[in-house]
Each structure stands twice: as structure tokens, then as C-alpha cells.
Enzyme design. Structure first.
Site, short mmCIF file in Angstrom:
data_model
loop_
_atom_site.label_atom_id
_atom_site.label_comp_id
_atom_site.label_asym_id
_atom_site.label_seq_id
_atom_site.Cartn_x
_atom_site.Cartn_y
_atom_site.Cartn_z
N CYS A 1 0.81 -1.22 0.00
CA CYS A 1 0.00 0.00 0.00
C CYS A 1 0.84 1.27 0.00
CB CYS A 1 -0.89 0.01 1.25
SG CYS A 1 0.10 -0.08 2.74
N ASP B 1 2.53 2.45 2.56
CA ASP B 1 2.62 3.07 3.88
C ASP B 1 4.01 2.84 4.49
OD1 ASP B 1 0.06 3.89 3.57
OD2 ASP B 1 -0.84 2.42 4.89
N CYS C 1 -2.33 3.78 7.32
CA CYS C 1 -3.76 3.64 7.61
C CYS C 1 -4.01 3.54 9.12
CB CYS C 1 -4.28 2.38 6.92
SG CYS C 1 -3.71 0.88 7.71
N CYS D 1 -1.25 -4.85 7.95
CA CYS D 1 -0.87 -3.56 8.51
C CYS D 1 -0.13 -3.75 9.84
CB CYS D 1 -2.11 -2.69 8.73
SG CYS D 1 -3.20 -2.64 7.31
FE1 FES Z 1 -1.09 0.25 4.45
FE2 FES Z 1 -2.61 -0.59 6.37
S1 FES Z 1 -3.22 -0.16 4.37
S2 FES Z 1 -0.48 -0.43 6.38
#
Ligand code: FES
Length: 133
Positions: free
Chosen positions: A38, A40, A63, A107
Site C-alpha cells: 500500500c 505506507d 492507515c 498492517c
Molecule cells: Fe497500508 Fe494498512 S493499508 S499499512
């Protein structure tokens, strides 16, 4: 207000009121990971003293589940021996949050991986110090 999100109250609590967020200027171990799924990211700062996680802070660009997992993980390791931190799994973090939706388990993995990355950094710094002395 009714809880309409598929998240536990603990997840919502740690997401809206994250513990140990920020930077640690005197950290002696820093871990950084990115989640390729994602995009992140998380950075974790540890201050390790006498084999114990004396202090910990995190910065997560991600997130809500990642922020809640980061926050819970820091609470779980603060004041604990390094060995305990090294054996902590993302499933234990998710369990401590009263669970995460299956699509959000990845995550919590970011919290575990940032912790492993910081502990690797600590080992590396120790080895470098030993080589210099
Ligand atoms: Fe990226 Fe949760 S969607 S860490």
C-alpha cells in the site's frame, strides 16, 4: 455513538489517541519499513538501556490499522527486555487490539517488521562499537 467500523474499540482508541507517537532524539536504534502492498511507512525509535527498551516512539505514515498497531506495539515493548521485543509477533499485537479485520492483518506486520529492523540496527551499532574498541 454506535461503532459502525469493523474495528474493535481498542483499535479505534489507539488510532484516535496513539501512544508514544513522535521521535526520540537520543534513540540508539532506529528501524524503518515500508509496506509494498500500500506504500505506507513506519519509523521506530528505541532507546535501549541495560537490555531493556527504556523508551520508544514511532512515526507512521499509514492507515488507521497501522497506526493502532504501531501504538499498541510500543506499549507492549516499553520497559520490557530486548528478548521479549525480539519475539513479539504481529499476531500478538493484533490480538492485544482485540483483533483486526483479515484484510488489515498485513498492517500489523509493519509494526513487527519495524521492531525487527530497529533491533537489527541496535545489533549493528553494538558490533561497530565493539570493532572500534
Ligand atoms: Fe497500508 Fe494498512 S493499508 S499499512
Amino acid at each position: 455513538m454506535a461503532n459502525i467500523a469493523p474495528y474493535s474499540e481498542k483499535v479505534m482508541d489507539h488510532f484516535t489517541n496513539p501512544r508514544n507517537m513522535g521521535e526520540l532524539p537520543d534513540a540508539n536504534a532506529i528501524g524503518e519499513v515500508g509496506n509494498p502492498a500500500c506504500g505506507d511507512m513506519m519509523r521506530l525509535y528505541l532507546k535501549i538501556e541495560d537490555g531493556v527498551i527504556a523508551d520508544v516512539k514511532f512515526k507512521t505514515f499509514g492507515c488507521g490499522a497501522a497506526i493502532a498497531s504501531s501504538s499498541m506495539m510500543t506499549e507492549m515493548i516499553k520497559g520490557k527486555p530486548v528478548e521479549y521485543a525480539a519475539s513479539l509477533t504481529n499476531q500478538e499485537v493484533a490480538d492485544a487490539l482485540d483483533g483486526l479485520p483479515p484484510v488489515k492483518i498485513h498492517c500489523s506486520l509493519m509494526a513487527e517488521e519495524a521492531l525487527k529492523s530497529a533491533l537489527d540496527d541496535y545489533e549493528k551499532r553494538l558490533a561497530e562499537k565493539a570493532m572500534k574498541s
